[in-house]
Scaffold this motif. Structure first.
Motif, PDB file in Angstrom:
ATOM      1  N   ILE A   1      -2.569  -5.229  -5.744  1.00  0.00           N
ATOM      2  CA  ILE A   1      -2.631  -3.977  -4.977  1.00  0.00           C
ATOM      3  C   ILE A   1      -2.081  -2.825  -5.824  1.00  0.00           C
ATOM      4  N   GLU A   2      -1.005  -3.129  -6.545  1.00  0.00           N
ATOM      5  CA  GLU A   2      -0.443  -2.133  -7.469  1.00  0.00           C
ATOM      6  C   GLU A   2      -1.486  -1.676  -8.486  1.00  0.00           C
ATOM      7  N   PHE A   3      -2.340  -2.586  -8.902  1.00  0.00           N
ATOM      8  CA  PHE A   3      -3.364  -2.279  -9.911  1.00  0.00           C
ATOM      9  C   PHE A   3      -4.690  -1.809  -9.302  1.00  0.00           C
ATOM     10  N   GLY A   4      -4.716  -1.607  -7.996  1.00  0.00           N
ATOM     11  CA  GLY A   4      -5.898  -0.992  -7.394  1.00  0.00           C
ATOM     12  C   GLY A   4      -6.851  -1.907  -6.651  1.00  0.00           C
TER      13      GLY A   4
ATOM     14  N   GLU B   1       0.845  -1.196   0.000  1.00  0.00           N
ATOM     15  CA  GLU B   1       0.000   0.000   0.000  1.00  0.00           C
ATOM     16  C   GLU B   1       0.882   1.248   0.000  1.00  0.00           C
ATOM     17  N   LYS B   2       1.868   1.240   0.875  1.00  0.00           N
ATOM     18  CA  LYS B   2       2.764   2.383   0.991  1.00  0.00           C
ATOM     19  C   LYS B   2       3.511   2.628  -0.318  1.00  0.00           C
TER      20      LYS B   2
ATOM     21  N   MET C   1      -3.663   4.318   0.560  1.00  0.00           N
ATOM     22  CA  MET C   1      -3.841   4.585   1.982  1.00  0.00           C
ATOM     23  C   MET C   1      -3.664   3.304   2.777  1.00  0.00           C
ATOM     24  N   ASN C   2      -3.091   3.464   3.961  1.00  0.00           N
ATOM     25  CA  ASN C   2      -2.962   2.336   4.859  1.00  0.00           C
ATOM     26  C   ASN C   2      -4.355   1.776   5.210  1.00  0.00           C
ATOM     27  N   GLY C   3      -4.534   0.487   5.009  1.00  0.00           N
ATOM     28  CA  GLY C   3      -5.827  -0.119   5.318  1.00  0.00           C
ATOM     29  C   GLY C   3      -6.814  -0.075   4.164  1.00  0.00           C
TER      30      GLY C   3
END
Ligand SMILES: *Cc1c(COP(=O)(O)O)cnc(C)c1O
Length: 223
Positions: A201-204, A17-18, A23-25
């Motif tokens: 996660i990189e892709f959303g 995420e970072k 955003m975190n979470g």
């Protein structure tokens, strides 16, 4: 495996995420506990996991009522195909159904939610690779199907879900799902499993579904 692997995945998601300006979470980890017995699931619940995925209604019914008796705030996701004769039980057991993919299922889920006065979060499954053996609506029919579920049955479809083909770059499928979610104004994107949740996660992705990275390998006849 189990508790420590769960913590590793949670940490890993935070780092992803970072690194991707999320955003975190932002990303919900859905711990996929299919095929694993209650005594292997409990340590992971004790470690703090509350969101779980199962692919069979019957199996979920045999495991989760007893876990829910001991723990609050469990959120259970159905991530496997749903037959209409199991819809009533599915609405009882689950909080989220990620696999709405045809009119008949949309109709029975709408009817059962009304009957049980229970509102589930619903995702439409998209067959991003247009694979004949795989569940899900075809990409070109997705926007229309989501609109149809909303307008005809009053269902609040809030997300899309996909399982990319085995031997293809998942990135192109994640891109396609993201584009479709924008077209049909779906807030959530359930994509990414043990092998590719970082990429997702990189892709959303807003939901990643992780099983074997936490519990270890499943017997091969139980994908
Ligand atoms: C089994 C399953 C998963 C988890 O797969 P892993 O590779 O073990 O992480 C995720 N999504 C769906 C739909 C599944 O059936």
């Amino acid at each position: 495996m189990g508790k420590s692997a769960y913590h590793d995945v949670v940490n890993d998601i935070e780092i992803c995420e970072k690194n991707n300006g999320r955003m975190n979470g932002d990303t919900t980890l859905v711990v996929v506990s299919k095929t694993f017995p209650v005594d292997e699931i409990l340590p992971v619940v004790n470690a703090g996991a509350r969101t779980f995925g199962e692919n069979r209604v019957q199996e979920a019914a045999s495991k989760w009522p007893q876990i829910r008796e001991q723990f609050d705030k469990i959120e259970l996701h159905l991530i496997g195909p749903l037959q209409s004769n199991k819809a009533a039980q599915a609405v009882q057991l689950f909080d989220v159904i990620q696999t709405i993919d045809r009119e008949k299922i949309a109709a029975v889920i709408a009817r059962e939610m009304k009957k049980q006065n229970k509102s589930l979060q619903l995702f439409v499954q998209v067959n991003t690779g247009s694979e004949p053996q795989k569940a899900g609506v075809l990409p070109e029919n997705t926007t229309e199907f989501v609109r149809f579920c909303r307008e005809k049955y009053g269902l609040q479809i809030s997300g899309l879900m996909c399982i990319p083909p085995n031997n293809e770059d998942p990135g192109q499928h994640f891109t396609l799902l993201k584009r479709l979610s924008e077209e049909c104004q779906c807030q959530y994107l359930s994509m990414g499993m043990s092998a590719d949740y970082r990429l997702a996660i990189e892709f959303g992705a807003t939901h990643v579904r992780v099983g074997s990275a936490i519990f270890g390998q499943r017997p091969t006849n139980n994908q």
